[in-house]
Scaffold this motif. Structure first.
Motif, PDB file in Angstrom:
ATOM      1  N   TYR A 376      -1.986 -10.148   9.503  1.00  0.00           N
ATOM      2  CA  TYR A 376      -0.936  -9.763  10.459  1.00  0.00           C
ATOM      3  C   TYR A 376       0.269  -9.190   9.711  1.00  0.00           C
ATOM      4  CZ  TYR A 376      -3.939 -12.565  13.400  1.00  0.00           C
ATOM      5  OH  TYR A 376      -5.024 -13.063  14.068  1.00  0.00           O
ATOM      6  N   LYS A 377       0.010  -8.115   9.011  1.00  0.00           N
ATOM      7  CA  LYS A 377       1.064  -7.381   8.315  1.00  0.00           C
ATOM      8  C   LYS A 377       1.235  -6.033   8.998  1.00  0.00           C
ATOM      9  CE  LYS A 377      -2.284  -5.854   4.838  1.00  0.00           C
ATOM     10  NZ  LYS A 377      -2.653  -5.892   3.402  1.00  0.00           N
ATOM     11  N   PRO A 378       2.374  -5.364   8.788  1.00  0.00           N
ATOM     12  CA  PRO A 378       2.599  -4.098   9.508  1.00  0.00           C
ATOM     13  C   PRO A 378       1.529  -3.064   9.160  1.00  0.00           C
ATOM     14  CG  PRO A 378       4.224  -4.407   7.740  1.00  0.00           C
ATOM     15  CD  PRO A 378       3.461  -5.697   7.875  1.00  0.00           C
ATOM     16  N   PRO A 379       1.082  -2.296  10.189  1.00  0.00           N
ATOM     17  CA  PRO A 379       1.601  -2.223  11.560  1.00  0.00           C
ATOM     18  C   PRO A 379       0.971  -3.214  12.534  1.00  0.00           C
ATOM     19  CG  PRO A 379      -0.048  -0.530  11.282  1.00  0.00           C
ATOM     20  CD  PRO A 379       0.052  -1.239   9.950  1.00  0.00           C
ATOM     21  N   ASN A 380       0.179  -4.189  12.029  1.00  0.00           N
ATOM     22  CA  ASN A 380      -0.517  -5.141  12.907  1.00  0.00           C
ATOM     23  C   ASN A 380       0.418  -6.277  13.324  1.00  0.00           C
ATOM     24  OD1 ASN A 380      -2.807  -3.573  12.503  1.00  0.00           O
ATOM     25  ND2 ASN A 380      -3.563  -4.856  10.857  1.00  0.00           N
ATOM     26  N   TRP A 381       1.458  -5.915  14.092  1.00  0.00           N
ATOM     27  CA  TRP A 381       2.431  -6.873  14.586  1.00  0.00           C
ATOM     28  C   TRP A 381       2.424  -6.868  16.110  1.00  0.00           C
ATOM     29  CZ3 TRP A 381       7.376  -5.880  11.114  1.00  0.00           C
ATOM     30  CH2 TRP A 381       7.151  -6.452   9.854  1.00  0.00           C
ATOM     31  N   TYR A 382       3.078  -7.837  16.696  1.00  0.00           N
ATOM     32  CA  TYR A 382       3.181  -7.940  18.144  1.00  0.00           C
ATOM     33  C   TYR A 382       3.947  -6.740  18.683  1.00  0.00           C
ATOM     34  CZ  TYR A 382       4.289 -10.036  22.696  1.00  0.00           C
ATOM     35  OH  TYR A 382       4.412 -10.299  24.041  1.00  0.00           O
ATOM     36  N   LEU A 383       3.328  -5.998  19.605  1.00  0.00           N
ATOM     37  CA  LEU A 383       3.885  -4.740  20.113  1.00  0.00           C
ATOM     38  C   LEU A 383       4.203  -3.777  18.983  1.00  0.00           C
ATOM     39  CD1 LEU A 383       6.267  -6.106  22.904  1.00  0.00           C
ATOM     40  CD2 LEU A 383       3.874  -5.418  23.101  1.00  0.00           C
TER      41      LEU A 383
END
Length: 538
Positions: A376-383
């Motif tokens: 869960y590192k960018p770009p795999n973030w909430y919204l």
């Protein structure tokens, strides 16, 4: 100097007049009220990192809704406006200004404003909301730490100077320092070599320009070459990139792909682009089996095609082998080949080489390291902007990779107001567990995309994300109108106050009942012990 607004004649320019009327209504209806000189702003207090369009816009929204801010800008005052303060004077907006309304008060004078008009709007916004009083310059942010007990943030470990913050908006953008890779033989070239962002003041009239790179920076270089009257331009591109017309209707239609990825129907817009826009230049369009339209940010420019048709610009698919004294040696390849496949060697002569090689991406390494590691590192973030570990942080636009119609628009205000809602109403705040589940769900829905689930999205998909995030939590429903339009925050605040009073009463009653129960249990235990003692004595 701010641009003076000039109302167009409704008979001579009816569409532009209607556009100006719409802008006037949006400004009066949706623009937050700027603070008065003596206004005392309250919590939450937000640290805004970066003084570009996103930073200034989000700070203006915070101020307009009564929340205090501090902007941290690494550069000087002339850098307000971000990347637009550093590009060439000939650069202009590639998408229609209808899709570049980063604040309701923006008042465009034309469909495709240039650098000076854009900077004028940004800096006028910065002063109108008195952000000049809340900006510190030449202050690069190197660390942002959250106190585990108070949940307050400290910037650069200096709470004494800057105070503490309830939330952070990261607005460092996607374009940092110019990227100029070293290539063999560059020192031997007898002409000039410049980065595509450093062409202002350079003489190009009657010269042959060689542009290395085929992305948005190449378009910027072509704008300069056309403006300055270059005799010939060669664009050396390693791979094909989609070019779409400068047409607001076409741009909006493409942005309506709610799936935000290639689908079984993607061939339809690709077919029409090849037949109606590329036409006889279809050879430079991406092969249908190589790169789909909904995988990468397309270039939005009709003038490129016009210049290629006129013969003033030649677009070559090739690899760069090195520089010579008089130009650049290339490996020219056929359509459908991959970079470094076998081709034929050619030398392209020129007087000036423009390195349209883009920019280094600014890092987010000032955030806690757990935001930047694991699945869960960018770009795999909430919204795409909220790190699951810290919902009080929103990295607006700086985790962006690729998209259609998804830059510098209404979403800046929506993201900012979502952050404010999370800080003002803890019942709306997402838990890290559910933030990760949303990321997993979106990844599953886009599992067949040829690129990562958050590496490309369309504007309609982004709106779907926002609607879903509001609908999934009933406590957010009362905030919906505020989140989407910036209006009506007082009613949900009264509801929050009523909810707090109710919750306090319930907690007090529960504590009272537990206390009664504890006393009862204590009394029963005494009777039980007394009875057991009597039996033992007997």
């Amino acid at each position: 100097m701010p641009l003076q607004s000039r109302v167009q004649n409704p008979i001579l320019h009816p569409l532009l007049f209607i556009f100006q009327v719409i802008q006037f209504v949006l400004d009066k209806l949706l623009s937050p009220t700027p603070p008065s000189p003596k206004a005392r702003l309250g919590r939450p207090r937000i640290a805004v990192i970066g003084g570009g369009i996103t930073g200034v816009t989000s700070a203006a929204h915070c101020i307009g809704h009564g929340c205090d801010v501090q902007i941290f800008e690494a550069g000087k005052e002339e850098n307000i406006g971000g990347i637009w303060s550093r590009v060439n004077n000939t650069s202009s907006l590639q998408i229609h200004s209808l899709m570049y309304r980063f604040h309701p008060s923006v008042n465009w004078q034309q469909g495709y404003p240039d650098k000076h008009q854009i900077l004028s709007q940004v800096r006028e916004l910065w002063k109108r909301y008195r952000l000049d009083e809340r900006t510190v310059f030449e202050t690069p942010v190197t660390s942002a730490r959250q106190d585990p007990e108070t949940k307050k943030w400290t910037i650069n470990d200096d709470a004494e100077t800057h105070g503490q913050f309830d939330g952070i908006i990261c607005a460092v953008g996607t374009c940092g320092k110019p990227k100029v890779p070293h290539m063999p033989g560059m020192d031997s070239f007898q002409g000039e070599i410049h980065h595509s962002s450093q062409l202002t003041g350079k003489a190009a009239k009657g010269k042959t320009l060689i542009v290395i790179g085929g992305g948005a920076s190449a378009v910027e270089s072509l704008e300069f070459a056309v403006e300055e009257g270059a005799a010939q331009v060669y664009v050396l591109a390693r791979s094909e990139k989609w070019i779409i017309p400068r047409n607001s209707v076409v741009n909006m239609l493409l942005a309506l792909n709610i799936f935000g990825q290639e689908t079984r129907f993607s061939w339809i817009p690709e077919f029409f682009l090849r037949k109606l826009f590329y036409r006889e230049l279809e050879d430079i369009a991406p092969p249908s089996d190589k790169k789909g339209l909904f995988t990468d940010t397309p270039m939005v420019n009709s003038e490129v095609m016009n210049q290629i048709r006129s013969g003033k610009v030649k677009w070559l698919r090739c690899d760069i082998e090195g520089f010579t004294e008089n130009g650049v040696k290339i490996n020219r390849r056929k359509k459908g080949t991959n970079p470094n496949d076998q081709g034929r060697t050619e030398e392209i002569g020129g007087d000036m080489v423009v390195m349209a090689t883009g920019y280094e991406r600014p890092k987010l390494d000032f955030l806690p390291k757990e935001c930047l590691e694991g699945d869960y590192k960018p770009p795999n973030w909430y919204l795409q902007t909220f790190p699951p570990q810290f919902p009080s942080v929103s990295a607006i636009n700086c985790t962006y990779m690729n998209g259609i119609g998804s830059v510098g628009n209404w979403h800046i205000g929506i993201y900012t107001r979502l952050l404010l809602v999370f800080l003002l109403d803890d019942r709306t705040r997402p838990y890290p567990f559910w933030m990760k589940r949303w990321i997993d769900m979106t990844s599953l829905l886009k599992g067949r995309s040829p690129v990562g689930p958050f590496e490309f999205f369309t504007y309609l998909e982004l709106m779907w994300w926002f609607f879903f995030s509001i609908a999934i939590n009933p406590f957010r429903w009362k905030w919906a109108f505020f989140v989407f339009f910036g209006l009506g925050e007082y009613l949900p605040m009264k509801v929050v106050a009523a909810e707090d009073r109710l919750r306090n009463r319930l907690q007090a009653r529960e504590a009272e009942e537990q206390g009664t129960m504890v006393n009862g249990v204590h009394h029963v235990r005494e009777e039980d012990i007394r009875g057991r003692t009597m039996r033992i004595v007997t």
